[in-house]
Enzyme design. Structure first.
Site, PDB file in Angstrom:
ATOM      1  N   CYS A 117      71.496 -20.921  26.416  1.00  0.00           N
ATOM      2  CA  CYS A 117      71.681 -21.474  27.764  1.00  0.00           C
ATOM      3  C   CYS A 117      70.395 -22.062  28.340  1.00  0.00           C
ATOM      4  O   CYS A 117      70.446 -22.806  29.319  1.00  0.00           O
ATOM      5  CB  CYS A 117      72.241 -20.404  28.688  1.00  0.00           C
ATOM      6  SG  CYS A 117      73.870 -19.857  28.138  1.00  0.00           S
ATOM      7  N   HIS A 257      71.309 -22.635  35.842  1.00  0.00           N
ATOM      8  CA  HIS A 257      72.309 -22.498  34.780  1.00  0.00           C
ATOM      9  C   HIS A 257      73.566 -21.861  35.360  1.00  0.00           C
ATOM     10  O   HIS A 257      73.478 -20.978  36.209  1.00  0.00           O
ATOM     11  CB  HIS A 257      71.732 -21.629  33.655  1.00  0.00           C
ATOM     12  CG  HIS A 257      72.739 -21.298  32.616  1.00  0.00           C
ATOM     13  ND1 HIS A 257      73.457 -22.260  31.961  1.00  0.00           N
ATOM     14  CD2 HIS A 257      73.188 -20.103  32.132  1.00  0.00           C
ATOM     15  CE1 HIS A 257      74.298 -21.684  31.113  1.00  0.00           C
ATOM     16  NE2 HIS A 257      74.159 -20.380  31.205  1.00  0.00           N
ATOM     17  N   ASN A 287      80.949 -22.002  31.909  1.00  0.00           N
ATOM     18  CA  ASN A 287      79.612 -22.032  31.307  1.00  0.00           C
ATOM     19  C   ASN A 287      79.644 -22.954  30.085  1.00  0.00           C
ATOM     20  O   ASN A 287      80.257 -22.622  29.073  1.00  0.00           O
ATOM     21  CB  ASN A 287      79.218 -20.599  30.915  1.00  0.00           C
ATOM     22  CG  ASN A 287      77.815 -20.519  30.330  1.00  0.00           C
ATOM     23  OD1 ASN A 287      77.176 -21.533  30.049  1.00  0.00           O
ATOM     24  ND2 ASN A 287      77.321 -19.304  30.135  1.00  0.00           N
TER      25      ASN A 287
HETATM   26  C1  LIG Z   1      81.051 -11.101  31.739  1.00  0.00           C
HETATM   27  C2  LIG Z   1      81.049 -10.731  33.200  1.00  0.00           C
HETATM   28  C3  LIG Z   1      81.757 -11.814  34.004  1.00  0.00           C
HETATM   29  C4  LIG Z   1      81.826  -9.442  33.401  1.00  0.00           C
HETATM   30  O1  LIG Z   1      81.785  -9.060  34.769  1.00  0.00           O
HETATM   31  P1  LIG Z   1      81.417  -7.566  35.165  1.00  0.00           P
HETATM   32  O2  LIG Z   1      81.577  -7.481  36.616  1.00  0.00           O
HETATM   33  O3  LIG Z   1      80.067  -7.271  34.582  1.00  0.00           O
HETATM   34  O4  LIG Z   1      82.552  -6.775  34.475  1.00  0.00           O
HETATM   35  P2  LIG Z   1      82.430  -5.573  33.421  1.00  0.00           P
HETATM   36  O5  LIG Z   1      82.077  -6.124  32.088  1.00  0.00           O
HETATM   37  O6  LIG Z   1      81.558  -4.532  34.013  1.00  0.00           O
HETATM   38  O7  LIG Z   1      83.918  -5.118  33.405  1.00  0.00           O
HETATM   39  C5  LIG Z   1      84.560  -4.546  34.543  1.00  0.00           C
HETATM   40  C6  LIG Z   1      85.991  -4.241  34.187  1.00  0.00           C
HETATM   41  O8  LIG Z   1      86.727  -5.471  34.079  1.00  0.00           O
HETATM   42  C7  LIG Z   1      87.368  -5.522  32.812  1.00  0.00           C
HETATM   43  N1  LIG Z   1      87.408  -6.917  32.384  1.00  0.00           N
HETATM   44  C8  LIG Z   1      86.525  -7.582  31.574  1.00  0.00           C
HETATM   45  N2  LIG Z   1      86.922  -8.838  31.413  1.00  0.00           N
HETATM   46  C9  LIG Z   1      88.064  -8.980  32.124  1.00  0.00           C
HETATM   47  C10 LIG Z   1      88.918 -10.070  32.337  1.00  0.00           C
HETATM   48  N3  LIG Z   1      88.710 -11.287  31.810  1.00  0.00           N
HETATM   49  N4  LIG Z   1      89.990  -9.883  33.148  1.00  0.00           N
HETATM   50  C11 LIG Z   1      90.248  -8.674  33.708  1.00  0.00           C
HETATM   51  N5  LIG Z   1      89.464  -7.610  33.528  1.00  0.00           N
HETATM   52  C12 LIG Z   1      88.379  -7.764  32.739  1.00  0.00           C
HETATM   53  C13 LIG Z   1      86.539  -4.658  31.910  1.00  0.00           C
HETATM   54  O9  LIG Z   1      87.288  -4.203  30.813  1.00  0.00           O
HETATM   55  C14 LIG Z   1      86.148  -3.542  32.842  1.00  0.00           C
HETATM   56  O10 LIG Z   1      87.197  -2.639  32.946  1.00  0.00           O
HETATM   57  P3  LIG Z   1      86.916  -1.052  33.076  1.00  0.00           P
HETATM   58  O11 LIG Z   1      86.131  -0.894  34.355  1.00  0.00           O
HETATM   59  O12 LIG Z   1      88.286  -0.473  33.120  1.00  0.00           O
HETATM   60  O13 LIG Z   1      86.121  -0.715  31.849  1.00  0.00           O
HETATM   61  C15 LIG Z   1      79.604 -10.550  33.706  1.00  0.00           C
HETATM   62  O14 LIG Z   1      79.084  -9.373  33.183  1.00  0.00           O
HETATM   63  C16 LIG Z   1      78.675 -11.674  33.358  1.00  0.00           C
HETATM   64  O15 LIG Z   1      78.806 -12.761  33.879  1.00  0.00           O
HETATM   65  N6  LIG Z   1      77.661 -11.410  32.509  1.00  0.00           N
HETATM   66  C17 LIG Z   1      76.560 -12.298  32.242  1.00  0.00           C
HETATM   67  C18 LIG Z   1      76.952 -13.568  31.583  1.00  0.00           C
HETATM   68  C19 LIG Z   1      75.703 -14.352  31.327  1.00  0.00           C
HETATM   69  O16 LIG Z   1      74.916 -14.599  32.196  1.00  0.00           O
HETATM   70  N7  LIG Z   1      75.478 -14.744  30.104  1.00  0.00           N
HETATM   71  C20 LIG Z   1      74.218 -15.356  29.790  1.00  0.00           C
HETATM   72  C21 LIG Z   1      74.316 -16.759  29.654  1.00  0.00           C
HETATM   73  S1  LIG Z   1      75.452 -17.234  28.431  1.00  0.00           S
END
Ligand SMILES: CC(C)(COP(=O)(O)OP(=O)(O)OC[C@H]1O[C@@H](n2cnc3c(N)ncnc32)[C@H](O)[C@@H]1OP(=O)(O)O)[C@@H](O)C(=O)NCCC(=O)NCCS
Length: 331
Positions: A117, A257, A287
């Site tokens: 990224c 980004h 993204n």
């Molecule tokens: C991926 C991302 C959106 C997930 O959001 P989050 O708030 O961290 O969510 P979590 O991973 O903690 O998951 C929370 C819950 O939602 C659930 N969940 C994950 N994806 C889901 C989806 N698409 N739909 C519904 N629920 C989902 C998980 O299973 C988890 O459930 P649980 O609490 O029962 O275990 C977030 O972590 C993120 O944006 N990360 C960074 C991405 C990034 O910057 N990448 C670098 C550049 S590429």
């Protein structure tokens, strides 16, 4: 050798596939819902390149053609083509070679740059250095990714995040004080597999086992990357502002980004930058990895004024992250 001159962006092009993948369409594919995706990521839809005979080089070349047309110059004037991507058409030849052929940029050499990224940011500073050194007069810097080619559409934690697209800028020597002024880049390889594509490289070449285990897709520990990204992005923006004695009021625009709206908003808050000065288009494209920043510049180009102070910032796989400070050079 020519005299040292600051590099400035003189044209911006883009390419986005026509096909849209909406949150409600994803509801039919994995256990997710529109409300969760919007509130956790800010994404409403992404573009997907469906044509089987087209990939990253196609989108990158289209974006480059638009930039060249804007500046009204021919491809044979290009000296260098740098393509930031993690989804090259082939491991080799480089995507830059394919784009060079498509453009007919017969006098250019080119190469790909892999920094996930942060790829466009690293490529932009790379290109600027070539102009500043006097070695090149016209450099194309392209950020392009066909993320749908490495996304597992059975994994709800990643498939909702990514989309396809490309952006391109033309760099030339500046004739005034505008251009790329400063940059700060970082790498920390200690990621413990938090964000990577396990197979397809020389360590785990493709075989039945890697395919069966779905190792050719992006794997991400979202929560870990999220925490790192929030701190990394804000720190590196503060660092470049401090280094250039810029207060929040001095910054006209931030082009961050686009990985997650919550990361963008937290970064803006911590650095004191006004939300209406922050470029956000994650809702439309998700993204697009190396393409997010040039796509922001493209979408905002009509609002940007000559001499505007702009900070670009990214965080991504590697880990890689960085910021870049420029004064907008297009009149
Ligand atoms: C991926 C991302 C959106 C997930 O959001 P989050 O708030 O961290 O969510 P979590 O991973 O903690 O998951 C929370 C819950 O939602 C659930 N969940 C994950 N994806 C889901 C989806 N698409 N739909 C519904 N629920 C989902 C998980 O299973 C988890 O459930 P649980 O609490 O029962 O275990 C977030 O972590 C993120 O944006 N990360 C960074 C991405 C990034 O910057 N990448 C670098 C550049 S590429």
């Amino acid at each position: 050798m020519a005299q040292t001159k600051q590099a400035r962006i003189t044209a911006v092009g883009h390419d986005l596939p026509d096909d849209r993948l909406t949150n409600s369409e994803l509801e039919a594919v994995v256990d997710t819902n529109d409300e969760w995706i919007r509130s956790r990521t800010g994404i409403e839809e992404r573009r997907i390149l469906k044509d089987e005979d087209k990939a990253t080089a196609f989108m990158g070349a289209e974006a480059a053609k638009e930039a060249l047309k804007q500046r009204n110059i021919s491809a044979n004037e290009i000296d260098v083509i740098i393509v930031a991507t993690v989804t090259p058409d082939y491991l080799f030849p480089a995507t830059a070679c394919l784009i060079q052929k498509e453009l007919g940029a017969v006098n250019a050499f080119g190469y790909d740059l892999s920094a996930a990224c942060s790829g466009f940011l690293f490529a932009l500073s790379n290109g600027a250095n070539q102009i500043e050194s006097g070695r090149a007069e016209k450099v194309l810097v392209i950020g392009a990714d066909k993320m749908s080619s490495i996304i597992d559409y059975t994994d709800r934690s990643t498939c909702i995040l990514f989309g396809d697209g490309a952006g391109a800028v033309l760099l030339e020597a500046s004739e005034d004080e505008t251009g790329i002024i400063d940059y700060i880049h970082h790498t920390d390889g200690d990621t413990d597999g938090a964000l990577y594509q396990p197979a397809g490289g020389s360590l785990n070449p493709a075989d039945e086992n890697t395919v069966a285990r779905r190792l050719h897709y992006v794997k991400q520990d979202g929560r870990t990357v999220f925490k790192k990204a929030i701190v990394g992005m804000a720190d590196v923006i503060e660092e470049i502002m401090e280094q250039n004695r810029l207060s929040a009021n001095d910054v006209d625009w931030l082009a961050p980004h686009q990985a997650n709206l919550r990361i963008i908003e937290a970064t803006a808050n911590r650095t004191g930058l006004n939300r209406d000065r922050v470029m956000v288009n994650i809702d439309k494209y998700g993204n697009t990895t190396a393409a997010t920043i040039p796509l922001c510049l493209y979408d905002w180009k009509e609002k940007l004024n000559h001499n505007d102070d702009i900070i670009l910032a990214a965080f991504g796989g590697g880990y890689t992250w960085g910021s870049l400070y420029l004064k907008w050079g297009i009149k």
